[in-house]
Write a protein that holds these residues in place. Structure first.
Motif, PDB file in Angstrom:
ATOM      1  N   ILE A 128      27.612  38.705  67.718  1.00 40.96           N
ATOM      2  CA  ILE A 128      26.999  39.818  68.443  1.00 40.96           C
ATOM      3  C   ILE A 128      27.962  40.280  69.528  1.00 40.96           C
ATOM      4  N   GLU A 129      28.095  41.588  69.658  1.00 39.62           N
ATOM      5  CA  GLU A 129      28.959  42.181  70.677  1.00 39.62           C
ATOM      6  C   GLU A 129      28.206  43.315  71.352  1.00 39.62           C
ATOM      7  N   ALA A 130      28.266  43.363  72.671  1.00 34.82           N
ATOM      8  CA  ALA A 130      27.575  44.407  73.427  1.00 34.82           C
ATOM      9  C   ALA A 130      28.494  44.910  74.530  1.00 34.82           C
ATOM     10  N   GLY A 131      28.500  46.236  74.734  1.00 34.20           N
ATOM     11  CA  GLY A 131      29.358  46.776  75.781  1.00 34.20           C
ATOM     12  C   GLY A 131      29.145  48.260  75.983  1.00 34.20           C
ATOM     13  N   PHE A 132      29.918  48.807  76.911  1.00 35.65           N
ATOM     14  CA  PHE A 132      29.867  50.236  77.205  1.00 35.65           C
ATOM     15  C   PHE A 132      31.292  50.741  77.330  1.00 35.65           C
ATOM     16  N   GLY A 133      31.611  51.762  76.545  1.00 35.92           N
ATOM     17  CA  GLY A 133      32.964  52.289  76.598  1.00 35.92           C
ATOM     18  C   GLY A 133      33.978  51.249  76.168  1.00 35.92           C
ATOM     19  N   PRO A 134      35.026  51.055  76.944  1.00 33.61           N
ATOM     20  CA  PRO A 134      36.088  50.141  76.516  1.00 33.61           C
ATOM     21  C   PRO A 134      35.772  48.656  76.701  1.00 33.61           C
ATOM     22  N   VAL A 135      34.794  48.318  77.524  1.00 32.17           N
ATOM     23  CA  VAL A 135      34.549  46.918  77.870  1.00 32.17           C
ATOM     24  C   VAL A 135      33.346  46.367  77.107  1.00 32.17           C
ATOM     25  N   SER A 136      33.502  45.194  76.501  1.00 31.60           N
ATOM     26  CA  SER A 136      32.404  44.560  75.783  1.00 31.60           C
ATOM     27  C   SER A 136      32.536  43.040  75.878  1.00 31.60           C
ATOM     28  N   ALA A 137      31.416  42.360  75.646  1.00 29.61           N
ATOM     29  CA  ALA A 137      31.384  40.900  75.582  1.00 29.61           C
ATOM     30  C   ALA A 137      30.872  40.500  74.207  1.00 29.61           C
ATOM     31  N   PHE A 138      31.342  39.360  73.705  1.00 28.67           N
ATOM     32  CA  PHE A 138      30.936  38.940  72.358  1.00 28.67           C
ATOM     33  C   PHE A 138      30.655  37.439  72.297  1.00 28.67           C
ATOM     34  N   HIS A 139      29.847  37.096  71.295  1.00 25.98           N
ATOM     35  CA  HIS A 139      29.550  35.684  70.982  1.00 25.98           C
ATOM     36  C   HIS A 139      29.580  35.536  69.467  1.00 25.98           C
ATOM     37  N   ARG A 140      30.301  34.537  68.987  1.00 25.57           N
ATOM     38  CA  ARG A 140      30.374  34.294  67.540  1.00 25.57           C
ATOM     39  C   ARG A 140      30.174  32.811  67.260  1.00 25.57           C
ATOM     40  N   LYS A 141      29.361  32.520  66.239  1.00 22.36           N
ATOM     41  CA  LYS A 141      29.121  31.136  65.842  1.00 22.36           C
ATOM     42  C   LYS A 141      29.233  31.023  64.330  1.00 22.36           C
ATOM     43  N   SER A 142      30.026  30.063  63.878  1.00 23.14           N
ATOM     44  CA  SER A 142      30.189  29.788  62.453  1.00 23.14           C
ATOM     45  C   SER A 142      29.837  28.327  62.192  1.00 23.14           C
ATOM     46  N   VAL A 143      29.087  28.095  61.120  1.00 26.01           N
ATOM     47  CA  VAL A 143      28.727  26.732  60.711  1.00 26.01           C
ATOM     48  C   VAL A 143      29.343  26.480  59.338  1.00 26.01           C
ATOM     49  N   TYR A 144      30.350  25.619  59.291  1.00 24.28           N
ATOM     50  CA  TYR A 144      31.019  25.267  58.038  1.00 24.28           C
ATOM     51  C   TYR A 144      30.389  23.992  57.470  1.00 24.28           C
ATOM     52  N   GLN A 145      30.176  23.991  56.170  1.00 20.07           N
ATOM     53  CA  GLN A 145      29.585  22.836  55.496  1.00 20.07           C
ATOM     54  C   GLN A 145      30.422  22.451  54.288  1.00 20.07           C
ATOM     55  N   ALA A 149      30.851  16.153  50.721  1.00 15.72           N
ATOM     56  CA  ALA A 149      31.077  15.092  51.695  1.00 15.72           C
ATOM     57  C   ALA A 149      29.946  14.986  52.712  1.00 15.72           C
ATOM     58  N   ASP A 150      28.926  15.854  52.571  1.00 22.20           N
ATOM     59  CA  ASP A 150      27.814  15.876  53.525  1.00 22.20           C
ATOM     60  C   ASP A 150      28.340  15.970  54.956  1.00 22.20           C
ATOM     61  N   ASP A 151      29.212  16.960  55.186  1.00 19.49           N
ATOM     62  CA  ASP A 151      29.888  17.091  56.470  1.00 19.49           C
ATOM     63  C   ASP A 151      29.708  18.512  56.992  1.00 19.49           C
ATOM     64  N   GLU A 152      29.731  18.664  58.341  1.00 19.31           N
ATOM     65  CA  GLU A 152      29.593  19.968  58.967  1.00 19.31           C
ATOM     66  C   GLU A 152      30.613  20.121  60.091  1.00 19.31           C
ATOM     67  N   MET A 153      30.959  21.372  60.360  1.00 21.96           N
ATOM     68  CA  MET A 153      31.850  21.699  61.464  1.00 21.96           C
ATOM     69  C   MET A 153      31.370  23.004  62.094  1.00 21.96           C
ATOM     70  N   TYR A 154      31.334  23.052  63.427  1.00 23.95           N
ATOM     71  CA  TYR A 154      30.819  24.225  64.139  1.00 23.95           C
ATOM     72  C   TYR A 154      31.953  24.902  64.912  1.00 23.95           C
ATOM     73  N   ILE A 155      31.936  26.228  64.895  1.00 23.98           N
ATOM     74  CA  ILE A 155      32.892  27.009  65.667  1.00 23.98           C
ATOM     75  C   ILE A 155      32.130  28.008  66.532  1.00 23.98           C
ATOM     76  N   ILE A 156      32.421  28.018  67.823  1.00 23.21           N
ATOM     77  CA  ILE A 156      31.817  28.982  68.753  1.00 23.21           C
ATOM     78  C   ILE A 156      32.938  29.683  69.510  1.00 23.21           C
ATOM     79  N   ASN A 157      32.886  31.003  69.528  1.00 21.45           N
ATOM     80  CA  ASN A 157      33.898  31.801  70.218  1.00 21.45           C
ATOM     81  C   ASN A 157      33.198  32.815  71.119  1.00 21.45           C
ATOM     82  N   ASN A 158      33.410  32.698  72.428  1.00 19.26           N
ATOM     83  CA  ASN A 158      32.850  33.629  73.405  1.00 19.26           C
ATOM     84  C   ASN A 158      33.990  34.315  74.154  1.00 19.26           C
TER      85      ASN A 158
END
Length: 261
Positions: A128-145, A149-158
């Motif tokens: 999700i990204e929200a902003g006005f004009g040139p400036v915005s903030a974002f949050h991204r989350k990925s869940v890899y499975q 191997a019954d394994d998981e890995m999480y990625i968060i980028n703000n």
């Protein structure tokens, strides 16, 4: 002795057959390899040093002017887009070309939902990204499975983006943020984002996004190439995403939906 070897065999087998996610996590945790310098040695003569310094100074000054002009032009485009989307006829900044905004350039809010899969892995992704004009903030989350191997890995980028809009249909995003990877352990580092959106028509877009992560305990590149097709506020996407570390990568095809306002 045979009994001890029999008891230790499962542990040895598990260690020898590490999963895709474990291999990637270990590779992303490695420090970057230092490249040997290939610069030629400076000559002993100092007669041309003053001329070289003048050339370098002129080149730096010219580059700074070009980059500054490009940023000002892109900023003006983003501000005009935001103002027009609010329904105002006032032009915040006069541009040296005919201004005609596409429907969803530099949106106020953008939500991306996607699912991807590759060799032995699959993932879910939301951004999700929200902003006005040139400036915005974002949050991204990925869940890899990794089902085998019954394994998981999480990625968060703000982070934050600075969005530059050129002409009618070209957007360039420059951003900084914090990238966190959580698997067997948690790692995090600063990230730098670059994004390019080209709106071929109102309905067909091309997207390229790359996040570069470099730090003491996390080094990787997160890249995505996408084609989007849609109308106004809703687009469907087909993409290729690749996570690349020093000795390992996770990649595959992605399908998703993008919501814009």
């Amino acid at each position: 002795m045979r009994y001890i070897a029999f008891l230790l065999f499962p542990l040895i087998a598990i260690t020898a057959v590490a999963g895709e996610l474990d291999n990637f996590e270990a590779s992303a945790n490695k420090p970057q390899k230092k490249k040997a310098s290939t610069l030629p040695k400076a000559p002993d003569s100092t007669g041309s040093d003053e001329l070289d310094a003048d050339i370098r100074a002129s080149a730096i000054e010219l580059t700074a002017k070009i980059v500054g002009g490009v940023i000002l032009l892109g900023t003006a485009g983003s501000l005009n887009a935001a103002n027009e989307r609010l329904g105002s006829d006032d032009v915040i900044v006069e541009l040296p070309y005919d201004w005609s905004l596409s429907d969803m350039a530099t949106p106020f809010v953008q939500v991306d939902l996607a699912r991807g899969s590759g060799d032995h892995i699959e993932w879910r992704d939301k951004r999700i990204e929200a902003g006005f004009g040139p400036v915005s903030a974002f949050h991204r989350k990925s869940v890899y499975q990794e089902p085998d191997a019954d394994d998981e890995m999480y990625i968060i980028n703000n982070g934050f983006n600075y969005r530059l809009l050129f002409g009618k249909r070209v957007e360039v995003d420059l951003g900084i943020g914090r990238y966190r990877l959580t698997g067997n352990q948690r790692y995090s580092s600063e990230s730098f984002q670059f994004g390019l959106n080209i709106q071929i028509t109102d309905n067909v877009w091309l997207d390229y996004n790359r996040t570069s992560v470099s730090g003491r305990n996390l080094n990787l590149a997160d890249s995505e190439y996408a084609v989007l097709y849609g109308v106004k506020h809703i687009f469907l996407s087909l993409a290729y995403r690749s996570l690349d570390a020093q000795d390992s990568s996770l990649d595959g095809l992605v399908t998703g939906i993008t919501l814009l306002y």
